[in-house]
Design an enzyme around this catalytic site. Sequence first.
Site, short mmCIF file in Angstrom:
data_model
loop_
_atom_site.label_atom_id
_atom_site.label_comp_id
_atom_site.label_asym_id
_atom_site.label_seq_id
_atom_site.Cartn_x
_atom_site.Cartn_y
_atom_site.Cartn_z
N HIS A 8 -1.47 -8.37 11.93
CA HIS A 8 -2.10 -7.58 13.00
C HIS A 8 -3.23 -8.34 13.70
O HIS A 8 -4.17 -7.71 14.22
CB HIS A 8 -2.64 -6.26 12.46
N LYS B 276 0.80 -1.22 0.00
CA LYS B 276 0.00 0.00 0.00
C LYS B 276 0.84 1.27 0.00
O LYS B 276 0.45 2.27 -0.61
CB LYS B 276 -1.00 0.00 1.15
N ASN C 201 -1.15 6.90 6.57
CA ASN C 201 -0.23 5.93 7.15
C ASN C 201 1.17 6.02 6.55
O ASN C 201 2.13 5.53 7.14
CB ASN C 201 -0.80 4.52 6.96
#
Length: 453
Positions: free
Chosen positions: A194, A125, A148
Site C-alpha cells: 500500500h 491478520k 476489515n
Amino acid sequence: MTPVTTFPGQRVALFGLGGSGLATARALIAGGAQVVAWDDGAEGVAKAQGEGIPTADLRGEDWSGFAALILAPGVPLTHPEPHWTVRLAREAGIAIIGDIELFCRERRARAPGAPFVAITGTNGKSTTTALIAHVLRQAGRDVQMGGNIGTAILSLEPPDPARVHVIEMSSFQIDLTPTLDPGVGVLMNITPDHLDRHGTMEQYAGIKERLIQGADLAVVGIDDAPSRAIADRRGERLVRVHVGSGPAPAEGLSVSEGIVRDASGEDLADVNGIGSLRGAHNWQNAAVAVAVARSLGLAPEAIRAGLASFPGLPHRMEEVGRRGSVLFVNDSKATNADSTEKALTAFRDIHWILGGKAKDGGIFPLVPYFERVAHAYLIGAASDAFAATLEGAVPFTRCGTLDVAVEKAAENAAASGAPEPVVLLSPACASYDQFRNFEVRGDRFRELVKALL
C-alpha cells in the site's frame, strides 16, 4: 448495531456509501446525529436515498456547520493526493475520522474497558482475527468479529463488559482512528504494501505502530525488522512472538515445528495435524491467538480445543478437496509474493497456478522456493513477466485463463506419481485483470475443482 451517541444533534458529513459507509450512516442517525452523506458513485447515493439517509453533494455544503467528516477507509487521505472532501474538511478545520474511531468513542462513553482486540499486519491478520474469535467463541464467550474482515464495526452489537470485540484493522482504518485504544493490540508483521496510499515504508510502518501505541497490552510478531523495532520502542505490557528455533523471548512466546512454547519452555499448544493451520505463517497466527486468549483468561485446554476445531478462512490456503492423492488448495487471497511464499513453504510437489495483475517485484522473491514447484501454470496479464522469472528453473505452461490452468494442473498432478501432489492457486497477483476481486477468483477455482471431483 452500535448507535453512535457522541454527535447528538450535530451535523456530520459522511463520504463513501459502500457497506461500511451505509452502516456508519445508520449508526449515526440512530444516535441522534444529523447526517449529510455523499459518494462519487451514483449507486451508493441511490442506496442511501432508498434507506432514507439524507444525501447532498458535499461540494455545495457549508462545511463550517459540520462537526466532523466521516470518511470511508478506501478514500485517499494523503496519497496519491487527498480526496476533495479531505481538502474541504481541512480548510474548515474539522476532524477527519472513520467508523472505528466512532466505535472507540462509543466504547469509552458506554462501557470503558470493555474487551476490545484489534489486529493488524501486512499478512495474516484476517486468519488471526478469525482464529481468535473462534477460540473465544468455542470457550463460550460472547464475541463480535468485524472490521476489515468483512462486517462493518458499527453493524456489530455495542461494547459491553461481557462482550469481546475482535476487529481486523487495515492501515487505512488505523489512519482514520486517532484515539485507537484497544485492550489488546496485535501487530503480526510488516512488509512493503500500500505504498501508493502511504508514500513511504516508514509512513506505512508508523501507521501500523499507532495500533500498538494505544493498546493496554501489545502482542507483536518480531520476525521482521520493522515490527521488531516497534516492539523495542513499546517496551512494557508486551508479548513478543517469534517463529523459529531457539527459546521464546522474555515475556513472550515462540513456535517451532508447530509447537507453541512460553519463555519457561512449557508447551502450550501443538498445531501439527491441524489442516487449517498448516505452515510456519499459521504457526505465528496460532501463537498470537494463544497469547491473546491467555490475556483474556482462557484456560489452556480451552485454547487447545479452539485451535483444533478452527475451520480456516475461504481463499486462504483453503483445502477444497482431493481427487485420489491430489490435494486442491485455494489460496486466492495471496495477492503478493510475500503471501504466496507462505503457501510455497507449506507444501511440496506443487502444481502452482499463478498470475493476474502483478505487483512490484513480481515473483522474484520466491526464487528460493522454486525447488518445491513441480510445474507452474500461468494466467492473466503477468504471464510474460513471470515466464521470464521461471525460465530455466521451473517447467511452466501458459494457460491464459483459470479454467485451462486447473484442467492442466489436475491432469499433470495426477500423473506425477508424487505421494501427495498439490494443485495450488496462489496467484501472487491482484485479480483485477480477469476477476472483480480475489474472492470471485477463489470461488471460480472452487467451482472448477468441485466439477472435477
